[in-house]
Design an enzyme around this catalytic site. Structure first.
Site, PDB file in Angstrom:
ATOM      1  N   GLY A  40      19.671   4.796  16.441  1.00  0.00           N
ATOM      2  CA  GLY A  40      19.066   4.922  15.067  1.00  0.00           C
ATOM      3  C   GLY A  40      18.227   6.216  14.593  1.00  0.00           C
ATOM      4  N   GLY A 182       2.561  12.379   2.724  1.00  0.00           N
ATOM      5  CA  GLY A 182       2.544  10.899   3.366  1.00  0.00           C
ATOM      6  C   GLY A 182       2.850  11.236   4.814  1.00  0.00           C
ATOM      7  N   LEU A 186       2.826  15.038   6.790  1.00  0.00           N
ATOM      8  CA  LEU A 186       1.553  15.466   7.666  1.00  0.00           C
ATOM      9  C   LEU A 186       2.007  15.481   8.965  1.00  0.00           C
ATOM     10  CD1 LEU A 186      -1.039  13.090   5.648  1.00  0.00           C
ATOM     11  CD2 LEU A 186      -0.565  15.618   5.316  1.00  0.00           C
ATOM     12  N   HIS A 451     -17.313   3.178  29.675  1.00  0.00           N
ATOM     13  CA  HIS A 451     -18.325   4.728  29.304  1.00  0.00           C
ATOM     14  C   HIS A 451     -17.690   5.633  30.333  1.00  0.00           C
ATOM     15  CE1 HIS A 451     -21.108   7.253  27.944  1.00  0.00           C
ATOM     16  NE2 HIS A 451     -21.525   7.684  29.188  1.00  0.00           N
TER      17      HIS A 451
HETATM   18  P1  FAD Z   1      17.285   2.820  11.779  1.00  0.00           P
HETATM   19  O1  FAD Z   1      16.378   3.274  12.997  1.00  0.00           O
HETATM   20  O2  FAD Z   1      17.499   3.622  10.533  1.00  0.00           O
HETATM   21  O3  FAD Z   1      19.041   2.620  12.339  1.00  0.00           O
HETATM   22  C1  FAD Z   1      19.702   2.084  11.624  1.00  0.00           C
HETATM   23  C2  FAD Z   1      21.114   2.523  12.398  1.00  0.00           C
HETATM   24  O4  FAD Z   1      22.399   1.816  11.437  1.00  0.00           O
HETATM   25  C3  FAD Z   1      21.320   3.975  12.129  1.00  0.00           C
HETATM   26  O5  FAD Z   1      21.706   4.424  13.352  1.00  0.00           O
HETATM   27  C4  FAD Z   1      22.659   4.031  11.216  1.00  0.00           C
HETATM   28  O6  FAD Z   1      23.451   5.201  11.652  1.00  0.00           O
HETATM   29  C5  FAD Z   1      23.113   2.686  11.455  1.00  0.00           C
HETATM   30  N1  FAD Z   1      24.032   2.248  10.357  1.00  0.00           N
HETATM   31  C6  FAD Z   1      23.872   2.459   9.228  1.00  0.00           C
HETATM   32  N2  FAD Z   1      25.050   1.866   8.178  1.00  0.00           N
HETATM   33  C7  FAD Z   1      25.923   1.544   9.330  1.00  0.00           C
HETATM   34  C8  FAD Z   1      27.241   0.989   9.202  1.00  0.00           C
HETATM   35  N3  FAD Z   1      27.825   0.661   8.049  1.00  0.00           N
HETATM   36  N4  FAD Z   1      27.920   0.620  10.354  1.00  0.00           N
HETATM   37  C9  FAD Z   1      27.299   1.204  11.410  1.00  0.00           C
HETATM   38  N5  FAD Z   1      26.068   1.630  11.665  1.00  0.00           N
HETATM   39  C10 FAD Z   1      25.330   2.023  10.563  1.00  0.00           C
HETATM   40  N6  FAD Z   1       7.892   4.490  12.860  1.00  0.00           N
HETATM   41  C11 FAD Z   1       7.213   4.432  13.678  1.00  0.00           C
HETATM   42  O7  FAD Z   1       6.889   3.125  13.693  1.00  0.00           O
HETATM   43  N7  FAD Z   1       6.727   5.402  14.626  1.00  0.00           N
HETATM   44  C12 FAD Z   1       6.923   6.692  14.277  1.00  0.00           C
HETATM   45  O8  FAD Z   1       6.117   7.475  14.978  1.00  0.00           O
HETATM   46  C13 FAD Z   1       7.862   6.822  13.369  1.00  0.00           C
HETATM   47  N8  FAD Z   1       8.224   8.390  13.043  1.00  0.00           N
HETATM   48  C14 FAD Z   1       9.057   8.579  12.266  1.00  0.00           C
HETATM   49  C15 FAD Z   1       9.343   9.881  12.145  1.00  0.00           C
HETATM   50  C16 FAD Z   1      10.364  10.573  11.233  1.00  0.00           C
HETATM   51  C17 FAD Z   1      10.668  11.736  11.047  1.00  0.00           C
HETATM   52  C18 FAD Z   1      11.203   9.359  10.516  1.00  0.00           C
HETATM   53  C19 FAD Z   1      12.233   9.712   9.542  1.00  0.00           C
HETATM   54  C20 FAD Z   1      11.054   8.041  10.814  1.00  0.00           C
HETATM   55  C21 FAD Z   1       9.821   7.784  11.661  1.00  0.00           C
HETATM   56  N9  FAD Z   1       9.675   6.215  11.907  1.00  0.00           N
HETATM   57  C22 FAD Z   1       8.491   5.974  12.559  1.00  0.00           C
HETATM   58  C23 FAD Z   1      10.135   5.396  11.041  1.00  0.00           C
HETATM   59  C24 FAD Z   1      11.330   4.688  11.929  1.00  0.00           C
HETATM   60  O9  FAD Z   1      12.263   5.617  12.498  1.00  0.00           O
HETATM   61  C25 FAD Z   1      12.148   3.561  11.215  1.00  0.00           C
HETATM   62  O10 FAD Z   1      11.148   2.610  10.613  1.00  0.00           O
HETATM   63  C26 FAD Z   1      12.932   2.777  12.190  1.00  0.00           C
HETATM   64  O11 FAD Z   1      13.877   3.656  12.750  1.00  0.00           O
HETATM   65  C27 FAD Z   1      13.779   1.571  11.407  1.00  0.00           C
HETATM   66  O12 FAD Z   1      14.509   1.051  12.214  1.00  0.00           O
HETATM   67  P2  FAD Z   1      15.934   0.302  11.826  1.00  0.00           P
HETATM   68  O13 FAD Z   1      16.532  -0.441  13.176  1.00  0.00           O
HETATM   69  O14 FAD Z   1      15.543  -0.606  10.587  1.00  0.00           O
HETATM   70  O15 FAD Z   1      16.703   1.473  11.318  1.00  0.00           O
HETATM   71  P1  NAD Z   2       5.233   7.950   2.604  1.00  0.00           P
HETATM   72  O1  NAD Z   2       5.601   6.930   1.819  1.00  0.00           O
HETATM   73  O2  NAD Z   2       4.471   7.896   3.874  1.00  0.00           O
HETATM   74  O3  NAD Z   2       4.686   9.171   1.813  1.00  0.00           O
HETATM   75  C1  NAD Z   2       5.370   9.981   0.708  1.00  0.00           C
HETATM   76  C2  NAD Z   2       4.555  10.704  -0.252  1.00  0.00           C
HETATM   77  O4  NAD Z   2       5.138  11.399  -0.997  1.00  0.00           O
HETATM   78  C3  NAD Z   2       3.339   9.808  -0.645  1.00  0.00           C
HETATM   79  O5  NAD Z   2       1.996  10.240  -0.346  1.00  0.00           O
HETATM   80  C4  NAD Z   2       3.664   9.607  -2.066  1.00  0.00           C
HETATM   81  O6  NAD Z   2       2.509   9.755  -2.880  1.00  0.00           O
HETATM   82  C5  NAD Z   2       4.380  11.154  -2.160  1.00  0.00           C
HETATM   83  N1  NAD Z   2       5.243  11.467  -3.366  1.00  0.00           N
HETATM   84  C6  NAD Z   2       5.986  10.586  -3.830  1.00  0.00           C
HETATM   85  N2  NAD Z   2       6.632  11.280  -5.135  1.00  0.00           N
HETATM   86  C7  NAD Z   2       5.870  12.396  -4.862  1.00  0.00           C
HETATM   87  C8  NAD Z   2       6.344  13.336  -5.857  1.00  0.00           C
HETATM   88  N3  NAD Z   2       7.091  13.412  -7.134  1.00  0.00           N
HETATM   89  N4  NAD Z   2       5.640  14.670  -5.879  1.00  0.00           N
HETATM   90  C9  NAD Z   2       4.861  14.815  -4.944  1.00  0.00           C
HETATM   91  N5  NAD Z   2       4.426  13.657  -4.122  1.00  0.00           N
HETATM   92  C10 NAD Z   2       5.283  12.561  -3.861  1.00  0.00           C
HETATM   93  O7  NAD Z   2       6.899   8.567   3.232  1.00  0.00           O
HETATM   94  P2  NAD Z   2       7.477   9.443   4.083  1.00  0.00           P
HETATM   95  O8  NAD Z   2       6.270  10.424   4.610  1.00  0.00           O
HETATM   96  O9  NAD Z   2       8.641  10.212   3.342  1.00  0.00           O
HETATM   97  O10 NAD Z   2       7.835   8.615   5.429  1.00  0.00           O
HETATM   98  C11 NAD Z   2       8.811   7.824   5.133  1.00  0.00           C
HETATM   99  C12 NAD Z   2       8.827   6.614   5.990  1.00  0.00           C
HETATM  100  O11 NAD Z   2       8.582   6.806   7.384  1.00  0.00           O
HETATM  101  C13 NAD Z   2       7.234   6.002   5.809  1.00  0.00           C
HETATM  102  O12 NAD Z   2       7.485   4.551   5.240  1.00  0.00           O
HETATM  103  C14 NAD Z   2       6.734   5.876   7.211  1.00  0.00           C
HETATM  104  O13 NAD Z   2       6.164   4.543   7.402  1.00  0.00           O
HETATM  105  C15 NAD Z   2       7.955   6.308   8.118  1.00  0.00           C
HETATM  106  N6  NAD Z   2       7.428   6.959   9.169  1.00  0.00           N
HETATM  107  C16 NAD Z   2       6.488   6.605   9.922  1.00  0.00           C
HETATM  108  C17 NAD Z   2       5.705   7.458  10.878  1.00  0.00           C
HETATM  109  C18 NAD Z   2       4.743   6.909  11.691  1.00  0.00           C
HETATM  110  O14 NAD Z   2       4.823   5.791  12.081  1.00  0.00           O
HETATM  111  N7  NAD Z   2       4.047   7.911  12.285  1.00  0.00           N
HETATM  112  C19 NAD Z   2       6.004   8.917  11.123  1.00  0.00           C
HETATM  113  C20 NAD Z   2       7.063   9.217   9.957  1.00  0.00           C
HETATM  114  C21 NAD Z   2       7.534   8.320   9.072  1.00  0.00           C
END
Ligand code: FAD
Ligand code: NAD
Length: 473
Positions: A40, A182, A186, A451
């Site tokens: 995913g 967000g 960052l 420590h």
């Molecule tokens: P997903 O991981 O989105 O998986 C869903 C899967 O379903 C995908 O592979 C998709 O192709 C498949 N799918 C969709 N529709 C269908 C269909 N109809 N048929 C078959 N397959 C389908 N979270 C953290 O906890 N720590 C982090 O450090 C972190 N870093 C992130 C960094 C980035 C850049 C991003 C974008 C996200 C990050 N996240 C992080 C968030 C995290 O990736 C998601 O919360 C997590 O992957 C959600 O898991 P999920 O299983 O719900 O869905």
């Molecule tokens: P986010 O919700 O963390 O941040 C989005 C930011 O965009 C917020 O600060 C919001 O105020 C701002 N924003 C919204 N509309 C705007 C506008 N019109 N102009 C300027 N700023 C605007 O979402 P994200 O950074 O896109 O991440 C998406 C999801 O992926 C998050 O829910 C996060 O939990 C997950 N994620 C998690 C990690 C991690 O756990 N380390 C890393 C990456 C992503």
């Protein structure tokens, strides 16, 4: 038609973990994934590649900015972006191959293709090798999320990009304009700033990381400013326009971003604009309309306390339902549904899902923020300890940040812990364990911490919350 006890649609951390737990519990299990690799968003274009980029860029940044004070010299620092991105791709491959191995090991049938509901227990899978139908007694939707955008902004995936494209860039941007301060903005902003890009963050709210305790965003902004990152807070983006006519060559002002604050307009020009304003649940092509499930106003699939949808026997987990979009939350929900299906009584404490931002310093938190406690009228006390007073932090020169503990004013129970500093991503689990067992600040304050470690700062913050008796401040 092949029949299964449980079929999971989507192989992210929610889906694949649910599949493994179902198989462990003796269910005949299938998983459907539309892409050719499992894992995913998290493994392919999320958690794993972003952390791999963060690690590489941090090594480089430390080398050019911090090694000299340690007395370490070197010649000709440089970044080979091709090698760096090849390493990221290797890390991703090792992880997704690992999931394929786990599916085999647990005898889970993997279908590659788009899964779509035909009826409440028949799914059509459209794959590269044709269409097939499978029947399943129970179905778990784990289709995750996709990046959101803003009205009027076209993501062209070349210069106006999302995290998915940013993780595969073949060059270091000259000026990366980030919309959204967000988590994604960052983390990826840190990567490119460390590698030498100019980074500007345009954020709509009055602080970065607006959903976390406000003190964390303020401190992180200070440290990222020292790296040269510019912040435009309380700015509403009004337009994002591509100026280079779609040229392949990198042109310094390929994109213009306009935003306004209190009637004043700013105009930023850069070679890339990364839109990171949140993610939306992904349900396209799933055929929800065929089984009468309607997404809520935010596009999420509504579920009850058992994570069951309005259709009996169909469950949904992870990013596609409400709650923080985090891999570990999705995993917990996968296990929860599998164990519920086996007749067990699992439990998820949604108040104790930790959040981590993998910048440097790292930001990590669990429980209630000070703003939430104020809004709820709860009487609380605060204990805080700065890393500049920590011997361990001084040894590594990671002096930015603090740990803040919020405890119930009457009972001393810890209600929230907010950390910013080196290695906080791992330390936050001490706070989670403490809070799961409903520890008081004094409980932690009376435990012997090794420590010199960063964990002593947690003990000190707890001491500070308990009659203000921190030792080292
Ligand atoms: P997903 O991981 O989105 O998986 C869903 C899967 O379903 C995908 O592979 C998709 O192709 C498949 N799918 C969709 N529709 C269908 C269909 N109809 N048929 C078959 N397959 C389908 N979270 C953290 O906890 N720590 C982090 O450090 C972190 N870093 C992130 C960094 C980035 C850049 C991003 C974008 C996200 C990050 N996240 C992080 C968030 C995290 O990736 C998601 O919360 C997590 O992957 C959600 O898991 P999920 O299983 O719900 O869905
Ligand atoms: P986010 O919700 O963390 O941040 C989005 C930011 O965009 C917020 O600060 C919001 O105020 C701002 N924003 C919204 N509309 C705007 C506008 N019109 N102009 C300027 N700023 C605007 O979402 P994200 O950074 O896109 O991440 C998406 C999801 O992926 C998050 O829910 C996060 O939990 C997950 N994620 C998690 C990690 C991690 O756990 N380390 C890393 C990456 C992503």
């Amino acid at each position: 038609m092949e029949k299964f006890d449980v079929t999971i649609i989507g192989s992210g951390p929610g889906g694949y973990v649910a599949a493994i737990r179902c198989a462990q519990l003796g269910f005949k299990t299938a998983i459907i994934e539309k892409y050719s690799t499992l894992g995913g968003t998290c493994l392919n274009v999320g958690c794993i590649p972003s952390k791999a980029w963060l690690d590489s860029s941090e090594h480089y940044y430390k080398m050019i900015h911090e090694f000299d004070v340690h007395g370490i010299t070197f010649q000709k620092p440089g970044v080979e972006i091709k090698t760096m991105s090849a390493r990221v791709a290797d890390v991703v491959k090792a992880n997704v191959d690992g999931i394929a191995f786990l599916m085999k090991k647990n005898k889970i049938t993997v279908f590659n293709g788009l899964g779509s509901f035909k009826t409440a227990n028949i799914i059509t899978v459209k794959g590269t090798t044709g269409v097939q139908e499978i029947e399943s007694s129970k179905i778990i939707i784990a289709t995750g999320s996709k990046p959101s955008s803003l009205p009027g902004i076209t993501i062209d995936k070349e210069r106006i990009i999302t995290s998915t494209e940013a993780l595969k860039l073949k060059e270091i941007p000259k000026h990366l304009i980030l919309i959204g301060g967000g988590v994604i903005g960052l983390e990826l902003g840190s990567v490119f700033a460390r590698l030498g890009a100019k980074v500007s963050v345009v954020e709509f709210m009055d602080g970065i990381l607006p959903t976390m305790d406000k003190s964390l965003g303020k401190e992180l902004q200070k440290t990222m400013k020292k790296m040269g990152v510019d912040f435009y807070l309380k700015h509403k983006v009004t337009s994002v326009v591509r100026n280079d006519g779609g040229a392949k060559k990198n042109i310094a002002n390929a994109v213009t971003v306009k935003a306004e604050s209190d009637g004043k307009e700013i105009v930023l020009e850069g070679d890339y604009c990364l839109v990171a304003v949140g993610r939306r649940a992904y349900t396209e092509g799933l055929g929800l309309e065929n089984i009468g499930i309607t997404a809520d106003a935010r596009g999420m699939i509504p579920v009850n306390a058992h994570l069951e949808t309005s259709v009996p026997g169909i469950y949904a987990i992870g990013d596609v339902i409400t709650g923080p979009m985090l891999a570990h939350k999705a995993e917990e929900e996968g296990v929860f549904v599998a164990e519920s299906l086996a007749g067990q009584k699992p439990h998820i404490n949604y108040n104790l899902i930790p959040g981590v931002v993998y910048t440097w310093p790292e930001v990590a938190a669990v429980g209630q923020t000070e703003e939430q406690l104020k809004a709820s009228g709860k009487a609380y006390k605060v204990g805080s300890f700065p890393f500049k007073a920590s011997g361990r932090a001084r040894a590594s020169m990671d002096l930015d940040g603090f740990i803040k503990v919020l405890a119930d004013k009457e009972t001393d129970e810890i209600l929230g812990v907010h950390m910013i500093g080196a290695r906080m991503a791992d330390l936050v689990m001490e706070a989670v364990v403490a809070m799961e067992y409903r520890a008081s600040a004094e409980d932690i304050a009376r435990m012997c911490h090794p420590h010199p470690t960063y964990s002593e700062a947690f003990k000190e913050a707890c001491l500070a919350a308990t009659e203000n008796r921190a030792i080292h401040i």
